[in-house]
Design a protein around this motif. Structure first.
Motif, PDB file in Angstrom:
ATOM      1  N   LEU A  66       7.265  -2.715   8.538  1.00 23.82           N
ATOM      2  CA  LEU A  66       6.124  -2.086   7.881  1.00 23.82           C
ATOM      3  C   LEU A  66       4.911  -2.046   8.800  1.00 23.82           C
ATOM      4  O   LEU A  66       4.195  -1.036   8.847  1.00 23.82           O
ATOM      5  CB  LEU A  66       5.798  -2.850   6.592  1.00 23.82           C
ATOM      6  N   LYS A  67       4.703  -3.128   9.569  1.00 25.90           N
ATOM      7  CA  LYS A  67       3.594  -3.155  10.534  1.00 25.90           C
ATOM      8  C   LYS A  67       3.795  -2.090  11.608  1.00 25.90           C
ATOM      9  O   LYS A  67       2.854  -1.390  11.991  1.00 25.90           O
ATOM     10  CB  LYS A  67       3.483  -4.538  11.190  1.00 25.90           C
ATOM     11  N   VAL A  68       5.015  -1.973  12.110  1.00 26.20           N
ATOM     12  CA  VAL A  68       5.317  -0.979  13.135  1.00 26.20           C
ATOM     13  C   VAL A  68       5.076   0.417  12.581  1.00 26.20           C
ATOM     14  O   VAL A  68       4.459   1.271  13.234  1.00 26.20           O
ATOM     15  CB  VAL A  68       6.771  -1.143  13.641  1.00 26.20           C
ATOM     16  N   TYR A  69       5.524   0.652  11.354  1.00 27.29           N
ATOM     17  CA  TYR A  69       5.315   1.962  10.731  1.00 27.29           C
ATOM     18  C   TYR A  69       3.824   2.250  10.543  1.00 27.29           C
ATOM     19  O   TYR A  69       3.361   3.360  10.816  1.00 27.29           O
ATOM     20  CB  TYR A  69       6.038   2.023   9.388  1.00 27.29           C
ATOM     21  N   ALA A  70       3.073   1.242  10.072  1.00 28.20           N
ATOM     22  CA  ALA A  70       1.634   1.425   9.863  1.00 28.20           C
ATOM     23  C   ALA A  70       0.932   1.708  11.185  1.00 28.20           C
ATOM     24  O   ALA A  70       0.046   2.569  11.254  1.00 28.20           O
ATOM     25  CB  ALA A  70       1.038   0.181   9.192  1.00 28.20           C
ATOM     26  N   GLU A  71       1.336   1.019  12.258  1.00 30.37           N
ATOM     27  CA  GLU A  71       0.717   1.262  13.573  1.00 30.37           C
ATOM     28  C   GLU A  71       1.011   2.677  14.060  1.00 30.37           C
ATOM     29  O   GLU A  71       0.125   3.376  14.551  1.00 30.37           O
ATOM     30  CB  GLU A  71       1.222   0.235  14.581  1.00 30.37           C
ATOM     31  N   LYS A  72       2.253   3.139  13.908  1.00 27.58           N
ATOM     32  CA  LYS A  72       2.619   4.499  14.317  1.00 27.58           C
ATOM     33  C   LYS A  72       1.856   5.523  13.483  1.00 27.58           C
ATOM     34  O   LYS A  72       1.363   6.520  14.009  1.00 27.58           O
ATOM     35  CB  LYS A  72       4.121   4.722  14.166  1.00 27.58           C
ATOM     36  N   HIS A  73       1.771   5.254  12.194  1.00 27.42           N
ATOM     37  CA  HIS A  73       1.058   6.169  11.295  1.00 27.42           C
ATOM     38  C   HIS A  73      -0.428   6.241  11.650  1.00 27.42           C
ATOM     39  O   HIS A  73      -1.006   7.335  11.666  1.00 27.42           O
ATOM     40  CB  HIS A  73       1.261   5.721   9.844  1.00 27.42           C
ATOM     41  N   ASN A  74      -1.031   5.092  11.970  1.00 24.70           N
ATOM     42  CA  ASN A  74      -2.440   5.073  12.342  1.00 24.70           C
ATOM     43  C   ASN A  74      -2.664   5.778  13.680  1.00 24.70           C
ATOM     44  O   ASN A  74      -3.671   6.443  13.890  1.00 24.70           O
ATOM     45  CB  ASN A  74      -2.970   3.638  12.421  1.00 24.70           C
ATOM     46  N   ARG A  75      -1.730   5.626  14.629  1.00 24.84           N
ATOM     47  CA  ARG A  75      -1.836   6.309  15.921  1.00 24.84           C
ATOM     48  C   ARG A  75      -1.730   7.822  15.729  1.00 24.84           C
ATOM     49  O   ARG A  75      -2.454   8.595  16.345  1.00 24.84           O
ATOM     50  CB  ARG A  75      -0.758   5.836  16.886  1.00 24.84           C
ATOM     51  N   ASN A  76      -0.812   8.238  14.869  1.00 20.81           N
ATOM     52  CA  ASN A  76      -0.648   9.686  14.619  1.00 20.81           C
ATOM     53  C   ASN A  76      -1.910  10.261  13.951  1.00 20.81           C
ATOM     54  O   ASN A  76      -2.302  11.375  14.243  1.00 20.81           O
ATOM     55  CB  ASN A  76       0.556   9.954  13.732  1.00 20.81           C
ATOM     56  N   LYS A  77      -2.544   9.503  13.071  1.00 21.26           N
ATOM     57  CA  LYS A  77      -3.775   9.942  12.430  1.00 21.26           C
ATOM     58  C   LYS A  77      -4.909  10.038  13.466  1.00 21.26           C
ATOM     59  O   LYS A  77      -5.724  10.942  13.392  1.00 21.26           O
ATOM     60  CB  LYS A  77      -4.180   8.957  11.329  1.00 21.26           C
ATOM     61  N   ALA A  78      -4.939   9.080  14.362  1.00 18.87           N
ATOM     62  CA  ALA A  78      -6.002   9.046  15.365  1.00 18.87           C
ATOM     63  C   ALA A  78      -5.876  10.212  16.334  1.00 18.87           C
ATOM     64  O   ALA A  78      -6.878  10.741  16.836  1.00 18.87           O
ATOM     65  CB  ALA A  78      -5.979   7.736  16.113  1.00 18.87           C
ATOM     66  N   THR A  79      -4.662  10.643  16.647  1.00 19.27           N
ATOM     67  CA  THR A  79      -4.467  11.736  17.590  1.00 19.27           C
ATOM     68  C   THR A  79      -4.742  13.083  16.943  1.00 19.27           C
ATOM     69  O   THR A  79      -5.004  14.056  17.628  1.00 19.27           O
ATOM     70  CB  THR A  79      -3.051  11.726  18.164  1.00 19.27           C
ATOM     71  N   GLU A  80      -4.706  13.180  15.645  1.00 15.21           N
ATOM     72  CA  GLU A  80      -4.937  14.462  14.973  1.00 15.21           C
ATOM     73  C   GLU A  80      -6.351  14.792  14.923  1.00 15.21           C
ATOM     74  O   GLU A  80      -7.340  14.882  15.087  1.00 15.21           O
ATOM     75  CB  GLU A  80      -4.411  14.426  13.538  1.00 15.21           C
TER      76      GLU A  80
END
Length: 109
Positions: A95-109
């Motif tokens: 879940l932490k890995v998923y949240a980190e990936k999701h936050n990175r994808n949001k930051a790049t958008e």
């Protein structure tokens, strides 16, 4: 500590019950020797003494079997809890890995 106390208490109860039945048997023997009691066949005291000892032994055996059964049941439950705990930790990590990936994808958008 409580299991040790329980075992000691259980043994003391068994010893006191056996002593009580021995005193009843001694009393019956005294009555028979003095011809006060009609006879072993005609009295139920002897039957109660033997059946009491039999019940005591049966209860002791069942108690030991139940303790062993509960010991292994608790051991199995602890093993299952450890497995569930490990799966929960793995899920948290995923879940932490998923949240980190999701936050990175949001930051790049």
């Amino acid at each position: 500590m409580s299991e040790l106390y329980s075992n000691i208490h259980h043994k003391n109860l068994i010893i006191s019950l056996i002593r009580e039945h021995m005193s009843i048997a001694d009393q019956q023997q005294h009555l028979l020797e003095n011809k006060i009691c009609p006879g072993v066949e005609e009295t139920s005291m002897y039957v109660h003494t033997i059946s009491g000892l039999s019940i005591c032994n049966e209860l002791s055996l069942r108690n030991t079997q139940l303790k062993e059964l509960y010991y292994y049941k608790i051991k199995m439950m602890r093993h299952e809890l450890n497995g569930l705990s490990q799966k929960l930790e793995q899920f948290k990590d995923a879940l932490k890995v998923y949240a980190e990936k999701h936050n990175r994808n949001k930051a790049t958008e």
